[in-house]
Each structure stands twice: as structure tokens, then as C-alpha cells.
Design a protein around this motif. Structure first.
Motif, PDB file in Angstrom:
ATOM      1  N   ALA A 256      41.230  79.522  12.560  1.00 50.88           N
ATOM      2  CA  ALA A 256      40.415  80.704  12.834  1.00 50.88           C
ATOM      3  C   ALA A 256      39.914  80.747  14.268  1.00 50.88           C
ATOM      4  O   ALA A 256      39.804  81.812  14.874  1.00 50.88           O
ATOM      5  N   TYR A 294      35.777  87.463   9.044  1.00 45.38           N
ATOM      6  CA  TYR A 294      35.184  86.881  10.251  1.00 45.38           C
ATOM      7  C   TYR A 294      33.682  87.160  10.314  1.00 45.38           C
ATOM      8  O   TYR A 294      32.886  86.291  10.673  1.00 45.38           O
ATOM      9  N   ASP A 306      33.774  86.395  16.699  1.00 40.18           N
ATOM     10  CA  ASP A 306      34.551  87.328  15.895  1.00 40.18           C
ATOM     11  C   ASP A 306      35.586  87.999  16.804  1.00 40.18           C
ATOM     12  O   ASP A 306      35.234  88.858  17.617  1.00 40.18           O
TER      13      ASP A 306
END
Length: 527
Positions: A256, A294, A306
Motif C-alpha cells: 500500500a 485508503y 492517501d
């Protein structure tokens, strides 16, 4: 969950501002500093004085101010993280070698994202004009590379000086030019050793967030927990999972923290240009799913950035060639066919045949969502004060507003035998036999039945116009007829379960007898 701050409105000018007290541990480091922030493609500067940071949001519109306020909050959160890593030394001046090393990281990222499928070589030539112009235009260079520079600096773990930033942006612009030349070679079939990459020194950067790798699957699982805890649809979980899998497949990794705004934009372009998905689908389905996971992770402190912030997908407005609701002729055609649906000789289950009969009729007289009807249970058909009604409730399944409402039934429905049919049914769901099985893809039996009713409308009732939604068009028609016969908007909303977003709409209730009087204004269908 952390409560987000709200914009402050200047009492004289009406302009909204972002105002926040600087974290105690960061205040001594940034006091008196001007902090550069990337807000999408815009570059803004926030000033820190007396332990407070203040920044104009440059708008007098409430909704726009809220969006910009959230964006600034995320950007400042990252700035505080970089300040903590920089420590008491404050702003950092990068060495020439460090600038080139970071530019090299950018070069590697751009090449890696496209070299497997670079497309036609002349397509890259068309992209060079703004890059070349940026050598003489610092503002353009910042707009082109600012967001990616911020991602590199987060790895570096420092708040750099304005001089170093200008140097980095310049070298990134040069690296982008080099990357395009390499990709043109790849597009021409030349996959020989990349000599250009050797000019960049290796970057010695510390991994952010203490080196912990946060996987997209972890963010998705975290979002799922909140989503289901709030009583929202299990179906959405399966839908979102497919969108996250699409992103992972495109990126080639599941980390991520490695995902940048550029990655998200390229993924959206891939969905639009290569997979030929509509802008509406990309924006409201794919991008919305990634943005949701997110933002949930951000609010919970799992991640601090984000990458979907300020990423927008252009949605072309679809041409309007007809009403979204059924015409009188189409409505009669469906309802007439529905009366004999239970007696057709198909191999469908009796409950499905019953749904093809009753769901169109109920939707026609209530404006309800078809999924709200297919999940009805026998216990949801009630009588209060002499009025027969249906109770649409989250207890039975998914409701868009997650609120129950009681909708009176038009007397014509009773006359054609709906109540008699309901009374003949066993306890439990009316339109399917419950298996009690949780489906892996998040769909439900009620959703399956809804789909089968829509298919029946197309194939048996003969409504072939693809610009119409075979179930949802009843909802549009109901609203039209409600206006025609003078049903007040607030009562029409109460019947259909629409919300106008105002605070006042959350106060008070409508008596069932009052709503019944309005329902009775609807003209009967002559079939």
C-alpha cells in the motif's frame, strides 16, 4: 475513528481556512517555517506561527472547502512525519548526489511502469512538449512532478529546503525526458541493457513508517470490518475486492505504501483506454473502492498517505434520449405480462415466478428499490390502523440508507390478490427459499432474484430499450407520477426512501395514514 476537523469561515470575507494547532513534538522544529505542500496539481504554502498553521482554502463554497480541508490535513500529516524524522535540524539541504539519486528512483519508476507494454514510439513523442517546456517554467515543472517528488521525499524522511526542492524537480524533469527516450527504444523493440540508468547513483533512503510493510489486503480487510460493523452491504465487499485485485494486478505488487498518485492515475488510464471502461465506471466503481480503503486506513492510523487524494476521472455526461422511467405503454406491457408470470412453463423456481409477477406491481405502486422488495419476508407485510403496508428494514437485508421505513400498499395491490398470496406463503422470505449460505462474492439470494426479474422484463415482457434499467425505471416513473398527482416532495421521499441531505429531514416521522392518503392519489393501472 478520528473525528476530522472542519474548515473555519472568515467572518468578514466568507473565505474558508484550514487552521490547526501543530503537534507539540513538532512545533519547535517547524515554528516560523513556511511549509510547501502538494495539493493535487496545485502547490501551496502554509505558514507556522505561535504553534498554529493557517492556510487559505481559496473558496467560499462549503462542499469545496471540506474537500480541500481534508486534502490539506492529509498533506500536513505527512509534513509532520517528515519533520519528526528531520529532528531538530529542521529543513534539510540535499547534496547534489542525493538529488540525482532521488531523480534516479523516479526514472526507474516511470520506466518500470511502462516498459512491458510501451505502446507506439510516436505516442511518447507527443508527451514531450510539457516536459521540454518545464525546463524554462518552474511552475509547470512543479505541477508535473510535485506529487512524485513528495513521495520520494517521504522515503528520504526529511523536510527539504526550497533550494533543494527546485533542484530535485529540475532533475526529475530531466529524468523524465531520459525515461521517455528509453521507452521509445522499448517501443521499437530494443530491450538491450539500459545504459542511462547508470548515470544515477543509488539512493540510500530509509524506509518510511519504521520499515513496516502495509499490504493492500490488510487495508481491505480493515475497511471490510468497519463496513460490515456499520451494517452495510456484504455485496459491496465482493465488489470492492474485485477492484482492489485489479489494482494489484496492474501494479505487480501488494504494498500500500508504494502506491503513488501517479500509479493511481496510470491505473485509471489503463482502465479507461486499454480496458475501455466508461469514465463513470472508473470513477464511481474502481477509484471509489480504492479511495474508500485508503481513507479508512488513514483515519485509523494504519497508513499516513492517501494516494487517491485529488485524483479525478473525467466523466462524460451521457446523452439523454428519453425519460428514465417507463412510459404508460411500457408500464402496462410489463404489468400485463406479470399477471401470468406464475403460470409460464419455464423451469424457474415457483418463488422466482412469483417475483416476476409481484415485484413489478409493488415497485410500480411504491417506487421502492427492487432489491428492497425481493428481500421482503412474510413478517414484513403488516397492518397498522387498518392500513396494509410493507416494512422495508435492514433486518431483512441491504437498504441504501440503512434505515427502516413503512410504506402503505395501494388498494389496487390488495384487490389483485397480493395479500392473499402473502398469507399463503410460509414464514421467511417471500421470493426465495433461504439456504442460509454466505456467498463468497458477497452477493445475496435477494440480489439474484432481482437480477432474474430484470432479465424477465427484457426477455419475456419485451422491454428491450437498453437505455432503461428494467427494475429501477419504476422508481423514476413513480417520482414523475407523484409530481403529476400532487404528492408533496417530502412525502414522496418518505415513501421511496430518498434523503435530501438536510438536517431537518432527520426530524419527525410521517403517520402511516397520512402516507396512505398520498399513495391513494396514484392512478390505477388498467390492464
Amino acid at each position: 475513528m478520528v473525528k476530522m476537523q472542519t474548515p473555519w469561515k472568515h467572518p468578514d470575507t466568507g473565505t474558508f481556512y484550514y487552521r490547526q494547532r501543530v503537534p507539540v513534538d513538532v512545533a519547535p522544529i517547524v515554528e516560523g517555517q513556511r511549509i510547501d505542500l502538494s495539493i493535487g496539481e496545485e502547490r501551496v504554502t502554509a505558514s507556522v506561527a505561535k504553534g498554529m498553521v493557517k492556510l487559505s482554502l481559496r473558496t467560499k463554497l462549503v462542499r469545496e472547502a471540506k474537500d480541500r480541508h481534508q486534502t490539506v490535513a492529509y498533506a500536513l500529516s505527512e509534513a509532520w512525519t517528515r519533520a519528526r524524522k528531520a529532528g531538530a535540524n529542521g529543513l534539510v539541504d540535499l547534496t547534489h548526489r542525493e538529488v540525482l539519486a532521488l531523480a534516479g528512483e523516479y526514472y526507474r519508476t516511470v520506466v518500470a511502469a511502462h516498459q512491458d507494454n510501451p505502446g507506439p514510439a510516436d505516442g511518447w513523442d507527443a508527451s514531450l512538449d510539457p516536459v521540454i517546456a518545464a525546463f524554462d517554467d518552474p511552475v509547470l515543472a512543479e505541477r508535473l512532478h510535485g506529487a512524485d517528488a513528495d513521495l520520494l521525499l517521504r522515503k528520504f524522511g526529511a523536510m527539504i529546503s526550497t533550494t533543494s526542492r527546485h533542484a530535485l524537480i529540475g532533475e526529475m524533469n530531466r529524468a523524465h525526458l531520459d525515461a521517455v527516450e528509453t521507452l521509445k527504444k522499448r517501443a521499437s523493440g530494443d530491450y538491450s541493457t539500459d545504459e542511462t540508468i547508470n548515470r544515477f547513483p543509488l539512493a540510500s533512503v530509509a524506509p518510511r513508517d519504521g520499515g513496516e510493510v502495509i499490504l493492500l489486503t490488510r487495508l481491505f480487510d480493515h475497511w471490510t470490518s468497519y463496513h460490515l460493523k456499520e451494517g452495510k452491504s456484504q455485496r459491496t465487499v465482493g465488489d470492492f475486492k474485485g477492484k482492489i485485485d485489479s489494482l494489484v494486478s496492474f501494479l505487480g505488487h501488494d504494498e500500500a505504501q508504494r502506491v503513488s498518485q501517479t500509479d493511481i492515475r496510470r491505473w485509471c488510464d489503463h482502465l479507461s483506454l486499454e480496458l475501455n471502461l466508461s469514465g463513470k465506471t472508473v470513477s464511481e466503481k474502481y477509484l471509489a473502492a480504492v479511495r474508500s480503503i485508503y481513507r479508512t486506513g488513514l483515519r485509523s492510523g494504519i497508513i499516513s498517505v492517501d494516494p487517491t487524494v485529488n485524483v479525478r476521472v473525467k466523466v462524460a455526461k451521457a446523452p439523454s434520449i428519453r425519460s428514465k422511467g417507463f412510459t404508460d405503454e411500457e408500464a402496462i406491457q410489463i404489468l400485463k405480462a406479470a399477471l401470468s408470470a406464475e403460470h409460464n412453463k419455464s423451469g424457474a423456481a415457483p418463488e422466482t415466478k412469483a417475483a416476476c409477477k409481484w415485484v413489478p406491481w409493488i415497485c410500480a405502486y411504491t417506487g421502492a428499490r427492487s432489491g428492497e422488495i425481493t428481500q421482503l419476508r412474510k413478517m414484513d407485510v403488516i397492518e397498522q390502523g387498518g392500513v396494509t403496508a410493507i416494512k422495508i428494514t435492514p433486518e431483512a437485508g441491504s437498504t441504501k440508507t440503512r434505515k427502516f421505513r413503512i410504506v402503505p400498499l395501494h388498494p389496487h395491490l390488495i384487490e389483485i390478490g397480493l395479500l392473499d398470496w402473502v398469507n399463503s406463503r410460509p414464514d421467511g422470505p417471500l421470493f426465495f427459499v433461504s439456504t442460509g449460505r454466505v456467498r463468497k462474492d458477497g452477493t445475496t439470494q435477494a440480489a439474484d432474484v432481482r437480477g432474474k426479474v430484470g432479465q424477465w422484463v427484457r426477455e419475456v415482457a419485451g422491454i428491450e430499450d437498453k437505455s432503461l434499467q428494467p427494475n429501477h425505471a419504476w422508481r423514476h416513473r413513480f417520482k414523475t407520477i407523484a409530481r403529476t398527482v400532487g404528492i408533496p416532495r417530502d412525502m414522496s421521499d418518505a415513501i421511496t426512501g430518498h434523503e435530501d441531505g438536510s438536517a431537518s429531514s432527520g426530524y419527525g416521522e410521517y403517520e402511516l395514514s397520512t402516507l396512505y392518503k398520498e399513495i391513494c392519489k396514484l392512478p390505477r393501472f388498467s390492464v
